[in-house]
Design a protein around this motif. Structure first.
Motif, PDB file in Angstrom:
ATOM      1  N   MET A   1       0.827  -1.200   0.000  1.00 37.96           N
ATOM      2  CA  MET A   1       0.000   0.000   0.000  1.00 37.96           C
ATOM      3  C   MET A   1       0.867   1.259   0.000  1.00 37.96           C
ATOM      4  SD  MET A   1      -3.142   0.809  -0.153  1.00 37.96           S
ATOM      5  CE  MET A   1      -4.393   1.944   0.300  1.00 37.96           C
ATOM      6  N   SER A   2       1.977   1.246   0.712  1.00 34.35           N
ATOM      7  CA  SER A   2       2.822   2.430   0.759  1.00 34.35           C
ATOM      8  C   SER A   2       3.447   2.706  -0.609  1.00 34.35           C
ATOM      9  CB  SER A   2       3.912   2.278   1.820  1.00 34.35           C
ATOM     10  OG  SER A   2       4.770   1.215   1.486  1.00 34.35           O
ATOM     11  N   THR A   3       3.725   1.645  -1.367  1.00 32.18           N
ATOM     12  CA  THR A   3       4.267   1.835  -2.716  1.00 32.18           C
ATOM     13  C   THR A   3       3.263   2.577  -3.574  1.00 32.18           C
ATOM     14  OG1 THR A   3       5.512  -0.215  -2.520  1.00 32.18           O
ATOM     15  CG2 THR A   3       5.218   0.662  -4.729  1.00 32.18           C
ATOM     16  N   ASN A   4       2.002   2.236  -3.434  1.00 33.63           N
ATOM     17  CA  ASN A   4       0.953   2.902  -4.202  1.00 33.63           C
ATOM     18  C   ASN A   4       0.875   4.380  -3.833  1.00 33.63           C
ATOM     19  OD1 ASN A   4      -1.062   3.098  -6.024  1.00 33.63           O
ATOM     20  ND2 ASN A   4      -2.641   2.086  -4.788  1.00 33.63           N
ATOM     21  N   ILE A   5       0.999   4.699  -2.557  1.00 34.81           N
ATOM     22  CA  ILE A   5       0.961   6.090  -2.105  1.00 34.81           C
ATOM     23  C   ILE A   5       2.167   6.847  -2.662  1.00 34.81           C
ATOM     24  CG2 ILE A   5       1.138   7.578  -0.079  1.00 34.81           C
ATOM     25  CD1 ILE A   5      -0.485   5.441   1.447  1.00 34.81           C
ATOM     26  N   ASN A   6       3.336   6.214  -2.664  1.00 32.86           N
ATOM     27  CA  ASN A   6       4.526   6.865  -3.209  1.00 32.86           C
ATOM     28  C   ASN A   6       4.368   7.143  -4.702  1.00 32.86           C
ATOM     29  OD1 ASN A   6       5.853   6.880  -0.768  1.00 32.86           O
ATOM     30  ND2 ASN A   6       6.965   4.967  -1.156  1.00 32.86           N
ATOM     31  N   SER A   9       2.107  10.122  -5.137  1.00 23.99           N
ATOM     32  CA  SER A   9       2.820  11.340  -4.787  1.00 23.99           C
ATOM     33  C   SER A   9       3.757  11.746  -5.922  1.00 23.99           C
ATOM     34  CB  SER A   9       3.603  11.136  -3.499  1.00 23.99           C
ATOM     35  OG  SER A   9       4.357  12.271  -3.185  1.00 23.99           O
ATOM     36  N   THR A  10       4.431  10.775  -6.501  1.00 24.92           N
ATOM     37  CA  THR A  10       5.327  11.047  -7.626  1.00 24.92           C
ATOM     38  C   THR A  10       4.537  11.590  -8.804  1.00 24.92           C
ATOM     39  OG1 THR A  10       6.803   9.283  -6.914  1.00 24.92           O
ATOM     40  CG2 THR A  10       7.038  10.039  -9.168  1.00 24.92           C
ATOM     41  N   ASN A  11       3.371  11.006  -9.078  1.00 27.02           N
ATOM     42  CA  ASN A  11       2.550  11.489 -10.186  1.00 27.02           C
ATOM     43  C   ASN A  11       2.081  12.916  -9.951  1.00 27.02           C
ATOM     44  OD1 ASN A  11       2.789   9.176 -11.657  1.00 27.02           O
ATOM     45  ND2 ASN A  11       0.887   8.258 -10.896  1.00 27.02           N
ATOM     46  N   ILE A  12       1.699  13.220  -8.712  1.00 20.24           N
ATOM     47  CA  ILE A  12       1.250  14.578  -8.390  1.00 20.24           C
ATOM     48  C   ILE A  12       2.404  15.562  -8.571  1.00 20.24           C
ATOM     49  CG2 ILE A  12       0.477  16.071  -6.510  1.00 20.24           C
ATOM     50  CD1 ILE A  12      -1.168  13.640  -5.501  1.00 20.24           C
ATOM     51  N   ASN A  13       3.603  15.185  -8.142  1.00 24.85           N
ATOM     52  CA  ASN A  13       4.760  16.057  -8.316  1.00 24.85           C
ATOM     53  C   ASN A  13       5.067  16.257  -9.793  1.00 24.85           C
ATOM     54  OD1 ASN A  13       5.115  16.364  -5.575  1.00 24.85           O
ATOM     55  ND2 ASN A  13       6.618  14.711  -5.418  1.00 24.85           N
TER      56      ASN A  13
END
Length: 52
Positions: A1-6, A9-13
């Motif tokens: 799940m944390s990989t998905n959040i990362n 976040s990368t996509n938003i950046n």
């Protein structure tokens, strides 16, 4: 799940960087193609955004 959040976040950046670059290109085109009055307005706005 944390990989998905990362990844999210990368996509938003990435989207933020692309939008900022598009804005800068649009401002550059407006300065190059605008009348002197428009150019000064845009330059003043850029200076204000940069905190000058």
């Amino acid at each position: 799940m944390s990989t998905n959040i990362n990844l999210m976040s990368t996509n938003i950046n990435l989207v933020t960087v692309v939008l900022v670059l598009l804005l800068l290109v649009a401002l550059l085109v407006a300065v190059l193609l605008g009348t002197p009055e428009q150019q000064q307005i845009i330059i003043d706005a850029i200076i204000a955004l940069l905190g000058g």
